[in-house]
Design an enzyme around this catalytic site. Structure first.
Site, mmCIF file in Angstrom:
data_model
loop_
_atom_site.group_PDB
_atom_site.id
_atom_site.type_symbol
_atom_site.label_atom_id
_atom_site.label_comp_id
_atom_site.label_asym_id
_atom_site.label_seq_id
_atom_site.Cartn_x
_atom_site.Cartn_y
_atom_site.Cartn_z
ATOM 1 N N SER B 95 5.823 -2.488 -2.388
ATOM 2 C CA SER B 95 5.824 -2.174 -0.963
ATOM 3 C C SER B 95 6.087 -0.682 -0.744
ATOM 4 O O SER B 95 5.411 0.159 -1.330
ATOM 5 C CB SER B 95 6.870 -3.056 -0.276
ATOM 6 O OG SER B 95 6.725 -3.002 1.105
ATOM 7 N N ASP B 217 -2.140 -10.635 2.906
ATOM 8 C CA ASP B 217 -0.866 -9.926 3.078
ATOM 9 C C ASP B 217 -0.857 -9.247 4.436
ATOM 10 O O ASP B 217 -1.643 -8.339 4.707
ATOM 11 C CB ASP B 217 -0.688 -8.880 1.954
ATOM 12 C CG ASP B 217 0.664 -8.189 2.011
ATOM 13 O OD1 ASP B 217 1.400 -8.356 3.017
ATOM 14 O OD2 ASP B 217 0.995 -7.476 1.043
ATOM 15 N N HIS B 245 3.625 -10.966 0.749
ATOM 16 C CA HIS B 245 3.794 -9.557 0.395
ATOM 17 C C HIS B 245 4.476 -9.397 -0.960
ATOM 18 O O HIS B 245 4.694 -8.272 -1.398
ATOM 19 C CB HIS B 245 4.614 -8.881 1.505
ATOM 20 C CG HIS B 245 4.661 -7.403 1.419
ATOM 21 N ND1 HIS B 245 3.537 -6.617 1.266
ATOM 22 C CD2 HIS B 245 5.707 -6.530 1.460
ATOM 23 C CE1 HIS B 245 3.896 -5.339 1.225
ATOM 24 N NE2 HIS B 245 5.209 -5.268 1.332
#
Lengths: 116, 267, 427
Positions: B95, B217, B245
């Site tokens: 991320s 996602d 995610h």
């Protein structure tokens, strides 16, 4: 530390204020308040009896000056009696021994009794 | 300053193996790697850590000034590399950490050998000519969600987060304790994450890079994965058949295969 | 229900049997009913979030039909965008790591556009090998609770803001006090040819503006004036008098540097300004330095202030008496006592305020006193103004709690030609 205690005695000839304990920056305000509450006049003089005053520093004597101003405004005489040696020293350094009438060794207790 | 305890650094795997530095994203801590780290530690020297302000890092080392921007987090990464004298680092960032890795590699280029970006996004908020997937209002809503859920966070949590060994019972009581974070610090991390725009930094990437995305996602949609892939010349894009995610949690085998495949091709 | 101890004196009768039957019937009847119309929402999702089963309560809250939802929507489709991000960054990872997650606040989107604040919990159901099969989720209506929490949150933010503002105000006030305090004292003492000067100011409290003051400044190129004093009382009112005293003395000295004349001017100004109401007065020593060859002549006058100390090169320390000088400002006219001395090489004049002599020491909290000060000063002869001030500062620090007043020190001396013997420096 001894707290400040004040005793007011009205006599036939005036007011006797006995101040005992310690008079410094923290307790001076208390004495000022007591002093300014007294009723004085030309025939009602003020006697401050300091015989049992254990401690007094330069900020403590502010209260004496307030007492003097209060008495002067009322056209009353003011006298300090039984002034302990260390207090006398502070009065001497500040020159206030010339401003106040000092009477050494007077027994105000007897004088008060005699007047009543 | 002891960076190892500050960032709660843990190391596993053969000492002489190539270094794999795994960086967690916003919202959690190094626990995120639990399903993939053991397998990776068979072949790599695996280094895990918590950013200051997350997990069991030293919260007293946190300052709003430093951690209001992604550069502050990148400094954590570089300082860990320096403290352990890590070289030829294969950096795996999940991320927001994918972009933190880009910043760290630009700051200390001699230490990084390759980047693996899991669910990267260089900019979450839409702007003219770019679709990040979110509006500014959406991000505000997230910040509100954070606040709503941190009401339960209290001083009782601090010993757990700080790793107080005298009171292990606290950890058991708090069912959602893995990602427990000081609310003020989480808020700052959320803003740094979702309001940053690091698109320009993608140009600075010079090491071999893998972009690993999930097919479904919300946070890093495929459009964004394609953008990152296109912006880093020579990068490789792998799309996992996975939802959400966190493929390293929801599809650990596929994630491992992709990482191993990429690193195997490099060596 | 425990049935291991049948009641002996009352055989199982029809009443008991019928109660049991009713209970069983109720329980069997309610399983489906309980699921569908429970006071909370239920839903089961596949591991990718696709909704496989949902109860009537939740459908009613959503305002959607079962056909719209089952197999067509994912759980995150029911959430706001912010909630989706929160779900994917917090909820799903935690659930995946722990197998369960409890009481997370999320907003559920209704079909009509409204929102339902909810508390959501989930549990992962696994097969016999521990592989996750599906996720069971409960949704509680938390409208009232959320409103209350929002209220708490807002109050906390308000309190936090108030605290921050109070801190900022306090900082600004501290800064203002520091600026005012510094305006009462010279930033640095000017050099006086053939002399050395040093000073120290001890503040009893950083929050309290001091009532002591001192200064040293040139008069006409040949002479320098100095003063040191103590305003009665403390705090901003005292500081106002301090400021008035300092600038009055500076102006008076330029007009007529005679020490008695300067103090008389100050007396007039203070008495005129503070005659009515609360009496405000001060003690002060004012003096003039006139260097002449190797010596410096000092003319000073005192108004109710403790006598200056003179440290002689030959090892003596004596007070310079100024008896009869009155407090400045209490009477319209007041006597001030002049004194004169000559400082030769190695001599130092020390001025101080009564915070020093009235510090309380020892178990009996005795005043430090004039004699102790003179004895201490006698040990500092042969040093020089800077060393005297350093030693006095150490003395003040040694009083600890016994020193509860501001104290100002000013030392003026003629440097000696011979080197300072190190052994004389007190520690």
């Amino acid at each position: 530390m001894n707290p400040l205690t004040t005793t007011v005695q009205e006599t036939g000839t005036g007011t006797v204020l006995r101040v005992a304990g310690e008079l410094d920056y923290s307790t001076a305000a208390e004495l000022r308040q007591v002093v300014t509450g007294l009723t004085l006049g030309p025939d009602r003089p003020l006697v401050l009896d300091l015989g049992r005053l254990d401690f007094c520093d330069s900020s403590g004597i502010t209260a004496f000056i307030v007492a003097r101003n209060h008495a002067t405004a009322a056209q009353a005489r003011i006298t300090l009696v039984n002034v302990p040696g260390p207090v006398l020293r502070v009065l001497h350094v500040t020159g206030l021994d010339q401003v106040f009438t000092l009477e050494p060794g007077t027994d105000t207790r007897n004088r008060g009794a005699a007047g009543s | 300053m002891d960076v190892v305890s500050r960032n709660n650094v843990t190391v596993a795997g053969p000492e002489d193996a190539p270094v794999l530095l795994l960086a967690h994203g916003f919202g959690c801590d190094q626990n995120m790697w639990r399903l993939v780290a053991p397998a990776l530690a068979e072949r790599f020297r695996v280094v895990l850590f918590d950013y200051v302000g997350s997990g069991r890092s030293d919260l007293t080392a946190w300052s709003e000034a430093r951690y209001s921007a992604l550069d502050g987090y990148a400094r954590d990464v570089v300082e860990i590399c320096e403290a352990l004298d890590l070289r030829e680092v294969r950096f795996v960032g999940h991320s927001v950490s994918a972009m933190i890795g880009v910043l760290a590699a630009a700051a200390a280029p001699d230490r990084f050998a390759s980047l693996i970006m899991i669910g990267p996004s260089p900019c979450y908020v839409d702007s003219p000519g770019y679709r990040g997937g979110f509006s500014a209002e959406d991000i505000d809503e997230l910040l509100q969600s954070l606040q709503a859920n941190y009401l339960g966070w209290s001083a009782a949590m601090a010993p757990v987060i700080m790793g107080n060994p005298d009171r292990p019972e606290l950890g058991a009581e708090l069912t959602n304790s893995f990602c427990a974070t000081d609310p003020a610090m989480a808020h700052v991390f959320a803003r740094a994450t979702f309001l940053s725009d690091t698109r320009e930094d993608l140009k600075k990437v010079t090491v071999p890079t893998l972009v690993l995305e999930c097919s479904q996602d919300v946070i890093a949609p495929r459009e964004v994965g394609a953008y990152v892939h296109a912006a880093i010349p020579g990068s490789r894009l792998v799309t996992l058949e996975a939802t959400g995610h966190c493929p390293h949690l929801s599809a650990p085998e596929a994630t491992l295969t992709a990482i191993a495949g990429f690193l195997g091709n490099l060596s | 229900m425990s049935r291991t101890d049948p009641v002996p004196d009352r055989p199982k009768g029809e009443a008991t049997a019928s109660t049991d039957a009713a209970f069983t019937a109720l329980l069997e009847d309610s399983a489906e009913e309980l699921y569908e119309s429970a006071p909370c929402g239920y839903l089961s999702t596949l591991m990718d979030g696709t909704i496989a089963k949902i109860n009537t309560t939740l459908l009613t809250w959503l305002g959607r039909s079962r056909e719209e939802v089952v197999g067509r929507m994912r759980f995150t489709d029911l959430l706001t965008v912010g909630g989706k991000i929160y779900h994917d960054t917090h909820y799903a990872p935690l659930l995946s790591m722990q197998g369960s997650i409890n009481g997370i606040a999320l907003d559920i989107k209704k079909a009509g556009g409204g929102r339902l604040p909810a508390l959501v919990s989930s549990l992962t159901k696994t097969d016999s090998d521990g592989r996750p099969l599906l996720i069971r989720t409960t949704v509680f209506d938390a409208s009232d609770r959320r409103a209350y929490e929002q209220e708490l949150l807002r109050e906390r933010q308000v309190a936090e803001g108030a605290r921050r503002r109070a801190e900022e105000d306090r900082e600004r006030l501290q800064e203002a006090l520091a600026v005012l305090q510094s305006s009462l004292l010279p930033a640095a003492l000017p050099p006086v040819p053939g002399m050395e000067a040093a000073s120290y100011y001890h503040t009893a409290s950083p929050d309290r503006l001091g009532g002591d003051f001192y200064d040293l400044f040139p008069l006409d190129g040949k002479r320098w004036a100095f003063f040191l004093g103590d305003v009665c009382g403390k705090g901003p009112q005292a500081a106002a008098v301090t400021s008035l005293a300092r600038y009055t003395l500076r102006a008076a000295a330029l007009h007529d540097p005679d020490p008695v004349a300067a103090l008389t001017t100050l007396n007039t100004v203070l008495h005129e300004r503070y005659a009515a109401g609360d009496p405000r007065y001060c003690t002060a020593v004012f003096g003039v330095l006139e260097p002449d060859g190797d010596t410096v002549t000092v003319q000073l006058a005192s108004g109710g202030h403790p006598p200056a100390l003179v440290l002689r090169e030959d090892g003596r320390a004596d007070y310079l008496p100024t008896p009869g000088g009155l407090l400045v400002g209490i009477l319209p006219t007041a006597p001030f006592t002049p004194a004169r001395t000559v400082l030769a090489a190695g001599d130092t004049l020390l001025l101080y305020t009564d915070g020093l002599t009235e510090a309380r020491t020892g178990d009996q909290r005795e005043l430090f006193g004039d004699d102790a000060l003179r004895d201490f000063a006698a040990g500092l002869t042969h040093t020089g103004p800077q060393q005297v001030i350093t030693a006095m500062t150490g003395l003040l620090n040694s009083f600890g709690d016994g020193l509860d007043d501001d104290t100002a020190l000013l030392a003026l001396g003629v440097p000696t030609n011979r080197p300072h013997p190190v052994s004389d420096t007190p520690t």
